[in-house]
Enzyme design. Sequence first.
Site, PDB file in Angstrom:
ATOM      1  N   LYS A 189      -8.567   5.030   2.399  1.00 54.22           N
ATOM      2  CA  LYS A 189      -9.219   3.740   2.158  1.00 54.22           C
ATOM      3  C   LYS A 189     -10.298   3.452   3.198  1.00 54.22           C
ATOM      4  O   LYS A 189     -11.422   3.899   3.076  1.00 54.22           O
ATOM      5  CB  LYS A 189      -8.193   2.617   2.053  1.00 54.22           C
ATOM      6  N   TYR A 220      -5.831   1.202 -14.516  1.00 50.24           N
ATOM      7  CA  TYR A 220      -5.004  -0.007 -14.610  1.00 50.24           C
ATOM      8  C   TYR A 220      -5.537  -0.978 -15.663  1.00 50.24           C
ATOM      9  O   TYR A 220      -5.533  -2.198 -15.456  1.00 50.24           O
ATOM     10  CB  TYR A 220      -4.922  -0.708 -13.248  1.00 50.24           C
ATOM     11  N   TYR A 259       4.980   1.148  -2.460  1.00 51.98           N
ATOM     12  CA  TYR A 259       3.983   1.835  -3.283  1.00 51.98           C
ATOM     13  C   TYR A 259       3.276   2.842  -2.391  1.00 51.98           C
ATOM     14  O   TYR A 259       2.799   2.503  -1.302  1.00 51.98           O
ATOM     15  CB  TYR A 259       2.959   0.862  -3.864  1.00 51.98           C
ATOM     16  N   ASP A 312       2.804   5.417   6.166  1.00 47.15           N
ATOM     17  CA  ASP A 312       1.731   5.350   5.176  1.00 47.15           C
ATOM     18  C   ASP A 312       0.816   4.189   5.566  1.00 47.15           C
ATOM     19  O   ASP A 312       1.052   3.039   5.199  1.00 47.15           O
ATOM     20  CB  ASP A 312       2.323   5.148   3.779  1.00 47.15           C
TER      21      ASP A 312
END
Length: 429
Positions: A261, A12, A139, A232
């Site tokens: 995560k 990014y 996302y 998700d």
Amino acid sequence: MRDDARFVWHPYTQHHRAPQPVPIARARGSWLYDTDGRGILDAIASWWVTTHGHAHPAITEAIAEQARTLDQVIFAGFTHEPAARLAAELVSRLPTGLSRVFYSDDGSTAVEVAIKLSLQSFSNRGEPRRLVAALENAYHGDTFGAMAAGARGVFTHMYEPLLFEVARLPDPSEGDTLAALDRLLNTRGHELAAVIVEPLVLGASGMRVWSAEVLRGMRERTAAAGVHLIADEVMTGFGRTGPMFACELAGVQPDLICLSKGITGGVLPLGATVATEAIFDAFRSDDRRKTFFHGHSYTANPIACAAALASLQLFDASCDAARERIATFHATQLAALHGTRGVKQVRHIGTVAAIELDAPAGYLSDIGRELAAYALHEGVLLRPLGNVAYCLPPYCTTNEELGLVYDVVHRFLDGARVAPITSGGPVDD
């Protein structure tokens, strides 16, 4: 670091314009320390992963012990205790009905696995369905299947001709998602394999909080139609929204859940997709072509599984109290910011707080870069999502440390800035 500038490509990052990345030498608790020894408060849990704090001794000791015993083994045809124990622990904590754990590497691959499991389970049963539905502004990751499920925009526009069709449902924070789902089921229900959602928080689009009632309505409708609901929970899982998993807030039992995560406390990469027994049974067959042909070299890495087991043991009463304390502090601070000049909206769920600044919207909004640069100058790591600043800290973060974050935001709203960005930290560009 000269080697970084010469050889490394950062995520990014527009390297033509970006400031030099901050060299971090060590971390402890809620703090990162650069090579000069300067402390930087990690207000975003290092991209939403660090749950109990950096370098937590219980997790690091578990990693060291496991590394001395078994570091890696192929997971096709072999197994090991850390993976089996972790699967059992996850199933015991997840919503009822989720019973089969498929390991992968990260959140994006966990989503890929979920989509593929859903589609192939229908095909294996002789009723192929090819359509997936997802929310606007969602996302789900940066691999191709995850990109297809995510919203079209700056992240995906280069690859759009290669992405498969996805039926779009309105963002529940903006539109009537349930009415749109009813229409989709009425017209194309026979084609629809799964609906994938980020339960209760659309993360990368600006921490958009949405209703548990809508999530329950989606579950009721998909269950009645025989359509899989994929949750998700890569970001929302492991206590971020209050309970262990966001689905618990709505009393929802999905058919598939995607985890990553915080699964290892944010220490090592690991992904997991957990499915119902009905989905697992769709792959049981004498026909080897009905096998799930998917895997990763580091699937169920023993060291990562050991880290995850150690992290799960830290979700005790004291962790619950810490998350409640952070949530209360957020609520108080956001109430003070509500209606403040320069603030368009505030949002909050669990340990996640978001401040939408009254500025041009979108991921490339300049105000996010300005706030990130000022915060870093003041010793706080923020990484706004365009014009949306958020705080999503490790659970060990004290109220005093959280106060530093909100002080930075207040000073920024009062006009504080740093010089034009020519050096500093990892801000979006």
